[in-house]
Write an enzyme that holds these catalytic residues in place. Structure first.
Site, PDB file in Angstrom:
ATOM      1  N   THR A  87       5.794  37.835   5.589  1.00  0.00           N
ATOM      2  CA  THR A  87       4.943  37.027   6.236  1.00  0.00           C
ATOM      3  C   THR A  87       4.328  37.748   7.323  1.00  0.00           C
ATOM      4  O   THR A  87       5.025  38.598   8.038  1.00  0.00           O
ATOM      5  CB  THR A  87       5.635  35.765   7.006  1.00  0.00           C
ATOM      6  OG1 THR A  87       4.541  34.803   7.444  1.00  0.00           O
ATOM      7  CG2 THR A  87       6.511  36.265   8.041  1.00  0.00           C
ATOM      8  N   THR A 127       3.939  31.529   4.774  1.00  0.00           N
ATOM      9  CA  THR A 127       4.679  32.515   4.405  1.00  0.00           C
ATOM     10  C   THR A 127       5.228  32.498   2.615  1.00  0.00           C
ATOM     11  O   THR A 127       5.058  31.466   2.198  1.00  0.00           O
ATOM     12  CB  THR A 127       6.114  32.269   4.960  1.00  0.00           C
ATOM     13  OG1 THR A 127       6.112  32.431   6.420  1.00  0.00           O
ATOM     14  CG2 THR A 127       7.139  33.157   4.471  1.00  0.00           C
ATOM     15  N   THR A 176       8.810  27.892   4.379  1.00  0.00           N
ATOM     16  CA  THR A 176       7.498  28.192   4.648  1.00  0.00           C
ATOM     17  C   THR A 176       7.083  27.095   5.916  1.00  0.00           C
ATOM     18  O   THR A 176       7.681  26.298   6.048  1.00  0.00           O
ATOM     19  CB  THR A 176       6.422  28.305   3.770  1.00  0.00           C
ATOM     20  OG1 THR A 176       5.276  28.697   4.185  1.00  0.00           O
ATOM     21  CG2 THR A 176       6.259  26.801   2.982  1.00  0.00           C
ATOM     22  N   GLY A 177       6.321  27.547   6.906  1.00  0.00           N
ATOM     23  CA  GLY A 177       5.778  26.956   7.812  1.00  0.00           C
ATOM     24  C   GLY A 177       6.459  27.217   9.167  1.00  0.00           C
ATOM     25  O   GLY A 177       6.770  28.588   9.243  1.00  0.00           O
ATOM     26  N   SER A 202      -1.911  35.564   5.570  1.00  0.00           N
ATOM     27  CA  SER A 202      -0.774  35.193   6.109  1.00  0.00           C
ATOM     28  C   SER A 202       0.458  36.042   5.809  1.00  0.00           C
ATOM     29  O   SER A 202       1.671  35.798   5.933  1.00  0.00           O
ATOM     30  CB  SER A 202      -0.091  33.609   5.837  1.00  0.00           C
ATOM     31  OG  SER A 202      -0.387  33.464   4.516  1.00  0.00           O
ATOM     32  N   ARG A 245       6.975  38.030  19.035  1.00  0.00           N
ATOM     33  CA  ARG A 245       7.305  36.711  18.496  1.00  0.00           C
ATOM     34  C   ARG A 245       7.868  37.034  17.228  1.00  0.00           C
ATOM     35  O   ARG A 245       7.189  37.661  16.184  1.00  0.00           O
ATOM     36  CB  ARG A 245       6.355  35.682  18.322  1.00  0.00           C
ATOM     37  CG  ARG A 245       6.804  34.291  17.838  1.00  0.00           C
ATOM     38  CD  ARG A 245       6.434  34.180  16.141  1.00  0.00           C
ATOM     39  NE  ARG A 245       6.815  33.052  15.822  1.00  0.00           N
ATOM     40  CZ  ARG A 245       6.810  32.699  14.491  1.00  0.00           C
ATOM     41  NH1 ARG A 245       6.335  33.564  13.558  1.00  0.00           N
ATOM     42  NH2 ARG A 245       7.080  31.314  14.030  1.00  0.00           N
ATOM     43  N   VAL A 246       9.146  36.440  16.862  1.00  0.00           N
ATOM     44  CA  VAL A 246       9.637  36.578  15.597  1.00  0.00           C
ATOM     45  C   VAL A 246      10.053  35.336  15.063  1.00  0.00           C
ATOM     46  O   VAL A 246      10.527  34.295  15.658  1.00  0.00           O
ATOM     47  CB  VAL A 246      10.949  37.328  15.438  1.00  0.00           C
ATOM     48  CG1 VAL A 246      11.764  37.718  14.077  1.00  0.00           C
ATOM     49  CG2 VAL A 246      10.675  38.888  16.016  1.00  0.00           C
ATOM     50  N   GLY A 247       9.627  34.853  13.567  1.00  0.00           N
ATOM     51  CA  GLY A 247       9.610  33.423  13.155  1.00  0.00           C
ATOM     52  C   GLY A 247      11.142  33.653  12.237  1.00  0.00           C
ATOM     53  O   GLY A 247      11.859  34.476  12.285  1.00  0.00           O
ATOM     54  N   ASP A 248      11.253  32.623  11.327  1.00  0.00           N
ATOM     55  CA  ASP A 248      12.214  32.605  10.492  1.00  0.00           C
ATOM     56  C   ASP A 248      12.179  33.481   9.268  1.00  0.00           C
ATOM     57  O   ASP A 248      13.629  33.808   8.534  1.00  0.00           O
ATOM     58  CB  ASP A 248      12.347  31.143   9.964  1.00  0.00           C
ATOM     59  CG  ASP A 248      11.264  30.936   9.269  1.00  0.00           C
ATOM     60  OD1 ASP A 248       9.832  31.284   9.382  1.00  0.00           O
ATOM     61  OD2 ASP A 248      11.372  30.607   7.741  1.00  0.00           O
ATOM     62  N   GLY A 298       8.370  28.607  11.984  1.00  0.00           N
ATOM     63  CA  GLY A 298       9.449  29.230  11.845  1.00  0.00           C
ATOM     64  C   GLY A 298      10.391  28.851  12.938  1.00  0.00           C
ATOM     65  O   GLY A 298      11.628  28.775  12.689  1.00  0.00           O
TER      66      GLY A 298
HETATM   67  N1  GLY Z   1       7.629  31.105   8.371  1.00  0.00           N
HETATM   68  C1  GLY Z   1       6.847  32.048   8.876  1.00  0.00           C
HETATM   69  C2  GLY Z   1       6.885  32.041  10.436  1.00  0.00           C
HETATM   70  O1  GLY Z   1       6.930  31.067  11.289  1.00  0.00           O
HETATM   71  O2  GLY Z   1       6.871  33.408  10.989  1.00  0.00           O
END
Ligand code: GLY
Length: 333
Positions: free
Chosen positions: A210, A192, A243-244, A90, A220-223, A246
């Protein structure tokens, strides 16, 4: 799944020095007994904490802190170790790809001055946390993305590497057989690494790295690379990282929320719990399908951590307790 053991393990090594390997586990669903939270309430400096059990990474960061290194160097070095570990699917090299088979990485870093650097959707570069630091220190910008970030990496002397390992490729091919090209949302596909540290001078820094949601849509972009969501640091107050899922963290700007709650007087633990409740509140019934967790550290070296499944198990436990109470009451009546 090994890392999913929820650990709240503090390694105390004399002189009030503590390295904390943390946190959050989806395994709490399978084994609620493992979920106990033991926030560190005494002031401990220096200190490093991380999401998930990444003891090699926290050990590396700890080594930097012990050598009088800065918290910024500590979190960077810690995250780099995890990025290079191909068994971690990950983060960094060996991360699971998007649905088109491309491994794309997000990372950010934040220092004691409140400066921040980030990269998103980066291919072919393992150490995106260091690339994020270069963005912070060598450019007038705070976020570089995709091809631009990759081009900047080569200018800065980063090596081009194939991030898709045979194992990750195999997992992706198996996923393709049944997934109908749909990105899945569940608790298993994003772990993450977020890391927070305070150095011997008492300054705090944080980093987050991550490969994001596995089999995500391309682009796609996460948090994790977004300031205030995946990470936030304020050297007067403390820091938080996530984490988790995003998407849910982004919608609540949760790391910023946690730091602001600590500024208003909440402990790191109380602030993490409040942020989880905010995520749950905003998600209706969907919270059952995803995992989100936070860790936080205040300037005194107190820590906190909380995830949705702890909250969920707590609700179940409370409900059962109430039911027992009621049945005892009615039995007596
Ligand atoms: N927390 C990582 C993501 O959702 O990309």
């Amino acid at each position: 799944m090994k890392r999913r053991n929820f650990l709240k393990k503090a390694t105390v090594s004399g002189l009030s020095i503590v390295a904390v390997n943390s946190l959050l586990s989806c395994d709490t669903v399978a084994n609620p007994a493992k979920q106990s939270i033991v926030p560190i309430k005494t002031a401990i400096i220096p200190i490093v904490i991380a999401t998930w059990r990444v003891s090699n990474a926290t050990a590396k960061a700890w080594e930097v802190l012990q050598d009088n290194g800065s918290s910024l160097d500590a979190v960077e070095q810690g995250c780099r170790l995890e990025e290079a570990d191909v068994s971690n699917q990950s983060v960094g090299k060996g991360g699971l790809p998007d649905r088109d088979g491309n491994v794309t990485l997000d990372a950010c870093i934040m220092n004691k001055e409140g400066n921040y650097g980030a990269v998103t959707s980066v291919q072919n570069i393992t150490h995106v946390v260091s690339l994020a630091r270069k963005v912070m220190e060598e450019t007038p910008h705070v976020i570089l993305t995709g091809n631009g970030a990759e081009k900047f990496a080569y200018e800065q002397g980063f090596e081009k590497e194939n991030l898709l390992t045979d194992n990750a490729k195999k997992a992706w091919e198996i996923w393709k057989e049944t997934a109908q090209y749909k990105p899945i949302i569940n608790i298993e596909n994003h772990d993450t690494i977020g890391m927070l540290a305070i150095d011997k001078k008492g300054d705090i820094a944080g980093a987050c790295t991550t490969s994001g949601l596995s089999y995500k849509m391309a682009g796609r972009v996460g948090d994790s690379a977004i300031i205030g969501s995946g990470l936030f640091i304020d050297n007067e107050v403390g820091g938080a990282t996530a984490t988790g899922m995003g998407e849910e963290v982004l919608k609540t700007v949760a790391s910023f929320l946690i730091v602001e709650l600590m500024r208003q007087g909440k402990s790191p633990q109380e602030a993490c719990e409040a942020a989880v409740k905010r995520v749950v509140k905003g998600s209706g019934e969907r919270y059952k399908d995803f995992q989100v967790g936070f860790i936080a550290l205040n300037k005194a070296g107190e820590t906190g951590s909380y995830c949705i499944h702890e909250w969920f198990n707590y609700q179940i436990a409370t409900e059962n307790k109430n039911k027992n109470y009621k049945s005892n009451y009615y039995n007596k009546a």
